[in-house]
Design a protein around this motif. Structure first.
Motif, PDB file in Angstrom:
ATOM      1  N   THR A  79       0.988   7.377  -6.546  1.00  0.00           N
ATOM      2  CA  THR A  79       0.039   8.483  -6.679  1.00  0.00           C
ATOM      3  C   THR A  79       0.682   9.800  -6.266  1.00  0.00           C
ATOM      4  O   THR A  79       0.542  10.823  -6.952  1.00  0.00           O
ATOM      5  N   ARG A  80       1.405   9.781  -5.169  1.00  0.00           N
ATOM      6  CA  ARG A  80       2.029  10.999  -4.639  1.00  0.00           C
ATOM      7  C   ARG A  80       3.069  11.559  -5.616  1.00  0.00           C
ATOM      8  O   ARG A  80       3.157  12.770  -5.827  1.00  0.00           O
ATOM      9  N   LEU A  81       3.868  10.676  -6.207  1.00  0.00           N
ATOM     10  CA  LEU A  81       4.950  11.098  -7.101  1.00  0.00           C
ATOM     11  C   LEU A  81       4.516  11.207  -8.555  1.00  0.00           C
ATOM     12  O   LEU A  81       5.247  11.768  -9.375  1.00  0.00           O
ATOM     13  N   GLY A  82       3.340  10.653  -8.856  1.00  0.00           N
ATOM     14  CA  GLY A  82       2.883  10.660 -10.243  1.00  0.00           C
ATOM     15  C   GLY A  82       3.753   9.813 -11.148  1.00  0.00           C
ATOM     16  O   GLY A  82       3.910  10.096 -12.333  1.00  0.00           O
ATOM     17  N   LEU A 108       9.404   3.191 -12.279  1.00  0.00           N
ATOM     18  CA  LEU A 108      10.250   4.373 -12.181  1.00  0.00           C
ATOM     19  C   LEU A 108      10.720   4.631 -10.752  1.00  0.00           C
ATOM     20  O   LEU A 108      11.838   5.095 -10.536  1.00  0.00           O
ATOM     21  N   ILE A 109       9.873   4.333  -9.770  1.00  0.00           N
ATOM     22  CA  ILE A 109      10.242   4.667  -8.389  1.00  0.00           C
ATOM     23  C   ILE A 109      10.905   3.513  -7.643  1.00  0.00           C
ATOM     24  O   ILE A 109      11.416   3.711  -6.549  1.00  0.00           O
ATOM     25  N   SER A 110      10.923   2.322  -8.245  1.00  0.00           N
ATOM     26  CA  SER A 110      11.451   1.156  -7.524  1.00  0.00           C
ATOM     27  C   SER A 110      12.958   1.214  -7.356  1.00  0.00           C
ATOM     28  O   SER A 110      13.503   0.643  -6.411  1.00  0.00           O
ATOM     29  N   GLY A 111      13.655   1.872  -8.278  1.00  0.00           N
ATOM     30  CA  GLY A 111      15.093   2.041  -8.127  1.00  0.00           C
ATOM     31  C   GLY A 111      15.916   0.807  -8.408  1.00  0.00           C
ATOM     32  O   GLY A 111      17.097   0.759  -8.107  1.00  0.00           O
ATOM     33  N   THR A 112      15.312  -0.203  -8.989  1.00  0.00           N
ATOM     34  CA  THR A 112      16.034  -1.426  -9.311  1.00  0.00           C
ATOM     35  C   THR A 112      15.701  -1.845 -10.733  1.00  0.00           C
ATOM     36  O   THR A 112      14.544  -1.879 -11.114  1.00  0.00           O
ATOM     37  N   THR A 113      16.729  -2.146 -11.495  1.00  0.00           N
ATOM     38  CA  THR A 113      16.507  -2.613 -12.863  1.00  0.00           C
ATOM     39  C   THR A 113      15.952  -4.027 -12.823  1.00  0.00           C
ATOM     40  O   THR A 113      16.511  -4.893 -12.154  1.00  0.00           O
ATOM     41  N   ARG A 114      14.870  -4.223 -13.534  1.00  0.00           N
ATOM     42  CA  ARG A 114      14.286  -5.557 -13.556  1.00  0.00           C
ATOM     43  C   ARG A 114      15.184  -6.519 -14.317  1.00  0.00           C
ATOM     44  O   ARG A 114      15.852  -6.156 -15.262  1.00  0.00           O
ATOM     45  N   LYS A 115      15.156  -7.759 -13.899  1.00  0.00           N
ATOM     46  CA  LYS A 115      15.994  -8.765 -14.531  1.00  0.00           C
ATOM     47  C   LYS A 115      15.409  -9.180 -15.877  1.00  0.00           C
ATOM     48  O   LYS A 115      14.262  -8.900 -16.202  1.00  0.00           O
ATOM     49  N   SER A 116      16.210  -9.913 -16.638  1.00  0.00           N
ATOM     50  CA  SER A 116      15.793 -10.309 -17.979  1.00  0.00           C
ATOM     51  C   SER A 116      14.551 -11.180 -17.968  1.00  0.00           C
ATOM     52  O   SER A 116      13.817 -11.242 -18.945  1.00  0.00           O
ATOM     53  N   GLN A 117      14.307 -11.849 -16.839  1.00  0.00           N
ATOM     54  CA  GLN A 117      13.143 -12.734 -16.762  1.00  0.00           C
ATOM     55  C   GLN A 117      11.837 -11.979 -16.987  1.00  0.00           C
ATOM     56  O   GLN A 117      10.834 -12.551 -17.378  1.00  0.00           O
ATOM     57  N   PHE A 118      11.863 -10.664 -16.752  1.00  0.00           N
ATOM     58  CA  PHE A 118      10.628  -9.903 -16.870  1.00  0.00           C
ATOM     59  C   PHE A 118      10.243  -9.644 -18.328  1.00  0.00           C
ATOM     60  O   PHE A 118       9.169  -9.159 -18.601  1.00  0.00           O
ATOM     61  N   SER A 119      11.157  -9.957 -19.253  1.00  0.00           N
ATOM     62  CA  SER A 119      10.803  -9.837 -20.661  1.00  0.00           C
ATOM     63  C   SER A 119      10.255 -11.143 -21.207  1.00  0.00           C
ATOM     64  O   SER A 119       9.815 -11.211 -22.346  1.00  0.00           O
ATOM     65  N   LEU A 120      10.266 -12.170 -20.373  1.00  0.00           N
ATOM     66  CA  LEU A 120       9.750 -13.467 -20.807  1.00  0.00           C
ATOM     67  C   LEU A 120       8.227 -13.493 -20.693  1.00  0.00           C
ATOM     68  O   LEU A 120       7.639 -12.791 -19.868  1.00  0.00           O
ATOM     69  N   PRO A 121       7.581 -14.305 -21.503  1.00  0.00           N
ATOM     70  CA  PRO A 121       6.122 -14.428 -21.380  1.00  0.00           C
ATOM     71  C   PRO A 121       5.749 -14.935 -19.989  1.00  0.00           C
ATOM     72  O   PRO A 121       6.383 -15.860 -19.476  1.00  0.00           O
ATOM     73  N   LEU A 122       4.720 -14.351 -19.398  1.00  0.00           N
ATOM     74  CA  LEU A 122       4.327 -14.748 -18.053  1.00  0.00           C
ATOM     75  C   LEU A 122       3.172 -15.748 -18.062  1.00  0.00           C
ATOM     76  O   LEU A 122       2.759 -16.211 -17.010  1.00  0.00           O
ATOM     77  N   ASP A 123       2.682 -16.068 -19.254  1.00  0.00           N
ATOM     78  CA  ASP A 123       1.601 -17.045 -19.327  1.00  0.00           C
ATOM     79  C   ASP A 123       2.180 -18.430 -19.143  1.00  0.00           C
ATOM     80  O   ASP A 123       2.837 -18.973 -20.023  1.00  0.00           O
ATOM     81  N   GLN A 130       0.820  -1.203   0.000  1.00  0.00           N
ATOM     82  CA  GLN A 130       0.000   0.000   0.000  1.00  0.00           C
ATOM     83  C   GLN A 130       0.859   1.260   0.000  1.00  0.00           C
ATOM     84  O   GLN A 130       0.513   2.259  -0.654  1.00  0.00           O
ATOM     85  N   VAL A 131       1.965   1.232   0.722  1.00  0.00           N
ATOM     86  CA  VAL A 131       2.886   2.374   0.720  1.00  0.00           C
ATOM     87  C   VAL A 131       3.378   2.650  -0.697  1.00  0.00           C
ATOM     88  O   VAL A 131       3.421   3.803  -1.144  1.00  0.00           O
ATOM     89  N   VAL A 132       3.739   1.598  -1.430  1.00  0.00           N
ATOM     90  CA  VAL A 132       4.220   1.758  -2.801  1.00  0.00           C
ATOM     91  C   VAL A 132       3.118   2.336  -3.691  1.00  0.00           C
ATOM     92  O   VAL A 132       3.359   3.256  -4.484  1.00  0.00           O
ATOM     93  N   LEU A 133       1.905   1.823  -3.560  1.00  0.00           N
ATOM     94  CA  LEU A 133       0.798   2.319  -4.383  1.00  0.00           C
ATOM     95  C   LEU A 133       0.507   3.791  -4.080  1.00  0.00           C
ATOM     96  O   LEU A 133       0.247   4.582  -4.994  1.00  0.00           O
TER      97      LEU A 133
END
Length: 202
Positions: free
Chosen positions: A177-180, A185-200, A170-173
């Protein structure tokens, strides 16, 4: 359905991100006795899941007084390797949020204690995200969950892993909203390559 019926109650992704929190039985970071996750859907609805974990070691009175969990509570709970075998596949597919770095350190310690390979997980810290969103809390209560609960009007039972995980989500959500800005963008960590893989995964 009991809290230990993990297979049938574990949320099914994909999710935008998952917040995770643990409670421990003692000062030993490996003594995880409860794991909670809060899974944020694309519509920002949050699904939570909590399981007790038998740390297979003694409880310190300080910790039990803090979270109310003792040896009797976890007597029939899965051990960490059993719980982790079910949680890890879901967690590895998502970017995770923890409130401070304690939770990832505890998971690393538990994996080491059981001589299991450390999970290659992608983490962000909701404390750092909260600092970006509400810099005015610095020196004025700080960015711990207890103060954020009061300042942001959150409703949760502190020191319950599932409740704390939901609060971190909830803090993140609210920070989005607060930062728009989006979580990416606000997580500050580059997502790993796995996030480009199909999630189905059906």
């Amino acid at each position: 359905m009991t809290e230990h019926s993990m297979v049938s109650t574990l949320p099914n992704g994909p999710f935008r991100f998952i917040a995770l929190d643990v409670e421990t039985a003692s000062r030993d970071n490996a003594s995880i006795c409860q794991i909670g996750i809060a899974c944020v859907q694309s519509d920002n609805h949050i699904q939570t899941f909590t399981t007790y974990v038998n740390p297979e070691q003694s409880f310190a009175s300080f910790n039990t007084e803090l979270h109310g969990i003792d040896a009797e509570t976890v007597a029939d709970a899965p051990s960490f390797p059993e719980a982790w075998a079910l949680l890890k596949p879901l967690l590895q597919l998502h970017h995770l949020v923890q409130h401070s770095s304690f939770d990832s350190r505890a998971l690393t310690a538990a994996c080491r204690a059981y001589r299991m390979p450390n999970a290659d997980l992608s983490w962000s810290d909701s404390v750092k995200i909260a600092r970006k969103a509400w810099p005015e809390f610095k020196g004025n209560g700080g960015h711990g969950l207890a103060n954020l609960k009061q300042e942001l009007g959150l409703s949760f039972h502190h020191h319950d892993a599932g409740e704390d995980a939901r609060a971190a989500a909830q803090v993140v959500l609210m920070a989005e909203t607060r930062l728009g800005q989006s979580f990416d963008l606000i997580s500050g960590t580059t997502r790993k390559s796995q996030f480009s893989l199909p999630l189905d995964r059906t």
